[in-house]
Scaffold this active site. Structure first.
Site, PDB file in Angstrom:
ATOM      1  N   HIS A   1       0.580  -1.190   0.189  1.00 16.86           N
ATOM      2  CA  HIS A   1       0.048   0.037  -0.034  1.00 16.86           C
ATOM      3  C   HIS A   1       0.748   1.297   0.046  1.00 16.86           C
ATOM      4  CE1 HIS A   1       0.905  -0.113   4.364  1.00 16.86           C
ATOM      5  NE2 HIS A   1       0.665   1.090   4.402  1.00 16.86           N
TER       6      HIS A   1
HETATM    7  C1  UD1 Z   1      -1.627   5.993   5.377  1.00 14.36           C
HETATM    8  C2  UD1 Z   1      -0.355   6.209   5.926  1.00 14.36           C
HETATM    9  C3  UD1 Z   1       0.802   5.282   5.867  1.00 14.36           C
HETATM   10  C4  UD1 Z   1       0.454   4.150   6.485  1.00 14.36           C
HETATM   11  C5  UD1 Z   1      -1.046   3.640   5.962  1.00 14.36           C
HETATM   12  C6  UD1 Z   1      -1.581   2.593   6.983  1.00 14.36           C
HETATM   13  C7  UD1 Z   1       0.055   8.894   5.463  1.00 14.36           C
HETATM   14  C8  UD1 Z   1       0.617   9.816   4.647  1.00 14.36           C
HETATM   15  N1  UD1 Z   1       0.073   7.520   4.999  1.00 14.36           N
HETATM   16  O1  UD1 Z   1      -1.591   5.440   3.975  1.00 14.36           O
HETATM   17  O2  UD1 Z   1       1.963   5.876   6.258  1.00 14.36           O
HETATM   18  O3  UD1 Z   1       1.292   2.979   6.276  1.00 14.36           O
HETATM   19  O4  UD1 Z   1      -1.718   4.908   6.251  1.00 14.36           O
HETATM   20  O5  UD1 Z   1      -2.344   1.779   6.477  1.00 14.36           O
HETATM   21  O6  UD1 Z   1      -0.595   9.356   6.223  1.00 14.36           O
HETATM   22  N2  UD1 Z   1      -8.928   4.615   1.511  1.00 14.36           N
HETATM   23  C9  UD1 Z   1     -10.304   4.023   1.455  1.00 14.36           C
HETATM   24  N3  UD1 Z   1     -10.805   3.648   2.652  1.00 14.36           N
HETATM   25  C10 UD1 Z   1     -10.175   3.859   3.830  1.00 14.36           C
HETATM   26  C11 UD1 Z   1      -8.971   4.360   3.719  1.00 14.36           C
HETATM   27  C12 UD1 Z   1      -8.169   4.756   2.693  1.00 14.36           C
HETATM   28  O7  UD1 Z   1     -10.696   3.715   0.366  1.00 14.36           O
HETATM   29  O8  UD1 Z   1     -10.694   3.593   4.832  1.00 14.36           O
HETATM   30  C13 UD1 Z   1      -8.381   4.834   0.162  1.00 14.36           C
HETATM   31  C14 UD1 Z   1      -8.927   6.310  -0.187  1.00 14.36           C
HETATM   32  O9  UD1 Z   1      -8.772   6.155  -1.864  1.00 14.36           O
HETATM   33  C15 UD1 Z   1      -7.431   7.092  -0.012  1.00 14.36           C
HETATM   34  C16 UD1 Z   1      -6.293   5.987  -0.285  1.00 14.36           C
HETATM   35  O10 UD1 Z   1      -6.873   4.888   0.332  1.00 14.36           O
HETATM   36  O11 UD1 Z   1      -7.308   8.134  -1.203  1.00 14.36           O
HETATM   37  C17 UD1 Z   1      -5.178   6.389   0.534  1.00 14.36           C
HETATM   38  O12 UD1 Z   1      -5.436   6.487   2.026  1.00 14.36           O
HETATM   39  P1  UD1 Z   1      -4.706   7.483   3.158  1.00 14.36           P
HETATM   40  O13 UD1 Z   1      -5.172   7.375   4.461  1.00 14.36           O
HETATM   41  O14 UD1 Z   1      -4.539   8.774   2.273  1.00 14.36           O
HETATM   42  O15 UD1 Z   1      -3.089   6.799   2.847  1.00 14.36           O
HETATM   43  P2  UD1 Z   1      -2.797   5.306   3.197  1.00 14.36           P
HETATM   44  O16 UD1 Z   1      -2.311   4.700   1.937  1.00 14.36           O
HETATM   45  O17 UD1 Z   1      -4.050   4.438   3.815  1.00 14.36           O
HETATM   46  N1  UDP Z   2      -3.268  -5.481   9.292  1.00 17.15           N
HETATM   47  C1  UDP Z   2      -4.411  -6.053   9.467  1.00 17.15           C
HETATM   48  N2  UDP Z   2      -5.403  -6.459   8.339  1.00 17.15           N
HETATM   49  C2  UDP Z   2      -4.713  -6.318   7.282  1.00 17.15           C
HETATM   50  C3  UDP Z   2      -3.508  -5.814   7.034  1.00 17.15           C
HETATM   51  C4  UDP Z   2      -2.666  -5.439   7.769  1.00 17.15           C
HETATM   52  O1  UDP Z   2      -4.801  -6.059  10.754  1.00 17.15           O
HETATM   53  O2  UDP Z   2      -5.780  -6.792   6.222  1.00 17.15           O
HETATM   54  C5  UDP Z   2      -2.562  -5.008  10.449  1.00 17.15           C
HETATM   55  C6  UDP Z   2      -0.983  -5.711  10.388  1.00 17.15           C
HETATM   56  O3  UDP Z   2      -1.213  -6.938  11.181  1.00 17.15           O
HETATM   57  C7  UDP Z   2      -0.207  -4.382  11.113  1.00 17.15           C
HETATM   58  C8  UDP Z   2      -0.885  -3.160  10.711  1.00 17.15           C
HETATM   59  O4  UDP Z   2      -2.157  -3.621  10.065  1.00 17.15           O
HETATM   60  O5  UDP Z   2      -0.809  -4.670  12.544  1.00 17.15           O
HETATM   61  C9  UDP Z   2      -0.078  -2.778   9.688  1.00 17.15           C
HETATM   62  O6  UDP Z   2      -0.683  -1.524   8.989  1.00 17.15           O
HETATM   63  P1  UDP Z   2      -0.489  -1.008   7.644  1.00 17.15           P
HETATM   64  O7  UDP Z   2       0.369  -2.096   6.807  1.00 17.15           O
HETATM   65  O8  UDP Z   2      -1.539  -0.622   7.244  1.00 17.15           O
HETATM   66  O9  UDP Z   2       0.510   0.228   8.019  1.00 17.15           O
HETATM   67  P2  UDP Z   2       1.954   0.372   8.419  1.00 17.15           P
HETATM   68  O10 UDP Z   2       2.553  -0.440   9.391  1.00 17.15           O
HETATM   69  O11 UDP Z   2       2.913   0.196   7.069  1.00 17.15           O
HETATM   70  O12 UDP Z   2       2.141   2.082   8.589  1.00 17.15           O
END
Ligand code: UD1
Ligand code: UDP
Length: 366
Positions: A215
């Site tokens: 992601h």
């Molecule tokens: C964010 C964090 C990243 C973290 C990740 C954990 C920032 C800059 N990035 O990235 O460091 O690793 O969360 O998962 O804060 N979306 C949905 N539904 C949701 C959430 C997101 O559809 O519930 C989609 C939307 O299209 C959105 C995209 O995912 O634009 C990205 O979501 P966003 O929260 O901006 O960044 P992440 O990639 O989730």
């Molecule tokens: N995770 C989860 N379900 C999923 C994918 C990830 O519960 O389908 C959990 C994972 O076990 C870990 C956390 O989400 O505890 C990591 O989050 P993510 O990878 O979204 O963010 P990051 O750690 O890269 O910021």
């Protein structure tokens, strides 16, 4: 003591669970959910499974560009801080919710407590690196998960308020692994996987699949990179199971093709994720948290990035980085695993980070 905790993204819910449990025994915690993550499987499920208290405020900020998202959070968190007058604000990790919470508090001269302080990838272009560097430099307590994090801060001249607590995700894993195992033993895990056509993916067997998550912006912003990753997955020697983050799902859906060897499912809850991680042959990921969980659960890992903040996991080859090239990925993922040794003592603390964080906050307060 009255503390505001700001959370908003999946990994922050997971990190907050053990702390809220410990802190609330004697103190007042107000939770702000920014709404950065909002899908049921990205938010609600964690509150239910990990018994995280209901947020006192839900900002409903949602998705958008960095400035839009962070700015809306900042404005709303400021209002709440002004109203609630807390003794401190606690933030986790490196997301936009982290930075917004820290900045809102710092500008109002409210002490900022940063859990997961001091991590560095030394890749300035990463949104996470920007968020964590900025947050660390305005934090009053820097609660570090590893010795490396403490050293990183020292290099930037930050030594005051720095405390080594161990990793709070280690606390969460230890708290929930037994429940996970009791819920998902044998075939129950297969039946719980929500595939597109609701067919049970019976070709998957314990310890005979790769569990992948993708992601991060660095792998999804450039569509070509994502295609390389999926092409590599098609060539692997075992099936790949991917609980796909909505960010990546939106991009993959545009392609409208089926990848051989790959089973895509919706994001799963934490308890199932723990089971899938513990029982995978290997984790293949760009996630920060999952690299550590793989390590805690003694599952080897390949990280699809050029650098990692969690360098301890690289020791003895448990985790290996891979550049985004088909051949490099397939070679790294299929490497020999027979001589993996586990480092003792634990590099991520003793699983009581929540207690140490709580003590550090209270000590500073008195
Ligand atoms: C964010 C964090 C990243 C973290 C990740 C954990 C920032 C800059 N990035 O990235 O460091 O690793 O969360 O998962 O804060 N979306 C949905 N539904 C949701 C959430 C997101 O559809 O519930 C989609 C939307 O299209 C959105 C995209 O995912 O634009 C990205 O979501 P966003 O929260 O901006 O960044 P992440 O990639 O989730
Ligand atoms: N995770 C989860 N379900 C999923 C994918 C990830 O519960 O389908 C959990 C994972 O076990 C870990 C956390 O989400 O505890 C990591 O989050 P993510 O990878 O979204 O963010 P990051 O750690 O890269 O910021």
């Amino acid at each position: 003591m009255k503390l505001i905790t700001v959370i908003g993204a999946r990994p922050q819910f997971i990190k907050s669970a053990p702390f809220s449990d410990v802190f609330r025994k004697e103190h007042n915690e107000i939770i702000i959910h920014t709404g950065q993550h909002y899908d049921k499987n990205m938010s609600d499920i964690f509150f239910k499974e990990l018994s995280i208290p209901e947020p006192d405020y839900h900002l409903g900020v949602g998705s958008g560009n960095h400035g839009f998202q962070t700015g809306r959070m900042l404005e709303k968190i400021e209002d709440i801080i002004l109203k609630e007058k807390p003794d401190g604000v606690l933030v986790y990790g490196d997301t936009n919710s982290t930075l917004a919470g820290a900045l809102a508090a710092s500008k109002l001269h409210i002490p900022v407590f940063h859990v997961e302080a001091g991590l560095r990838s030394y890749h300035k272009g990463m949104p996470e690196e920007q968020n964590r560097v900025l947050t660390d430099h305005i934090s009053d307590l820097l609660l570090c998960p590893t010795k490396t994090a403490v050293e990183n801060l020292k290099k930037e001249g930050i030594t005051e308020g720095v405390i080594l607590t161990g990793d709070i995700m280690y606390d969460t894993v230890n708290r929930f692994i037994t429940i996970s195992n009791s819920l998902y033993s044998k075939d129950a895990w297969l039946e719980s996987l929500e595939t597109e056509n609701e067919v049970i993916p019976s070709h998957l067997q314990e310890n005979e699949y790769y569990l992948a998550t993708i992601h991060r912006a660095e792998n999804t912003d450039d569509f070509q990179k994502l295609q390389i990753i999926f092409s590599a997955f098609e060539k692997l020697d075992k099936p790949v199971l991917i609980p796909l983050h909505p960010r990546t799902r939106k991009l993959i859906d545009k392609l409208n093709i089926k990848f051989k060897n790959v089973t895509i499912i919706n994001p799963v809850g934490y308890l199932l994720m723990l089971y899938l991680t513990a029982n995978a042959y290997m984790i293949v990921t760009d996630s920060g948290g999952l690299q550590k969980e793989a390590y805690f659960l003694k599952t080897p890992c390949t990280t699809l990035r050029d650098q990692t903040e969690w360098i301890e996991t690289l020791e003895n080859g448990w985790n290996m980085l891979s550049r985004i090239e088909v051949q490099t990925i397939t070679k790294t993922v299929t490497r020999k695993l027979d001589c993996l040794k586990y480092s003792q003592p634990p590099l991520f603390g003793d699983g009581k980070a929540a207690e140490y964080i709580c003590q550090a906050i209270l000590k500073r307060e008195n």
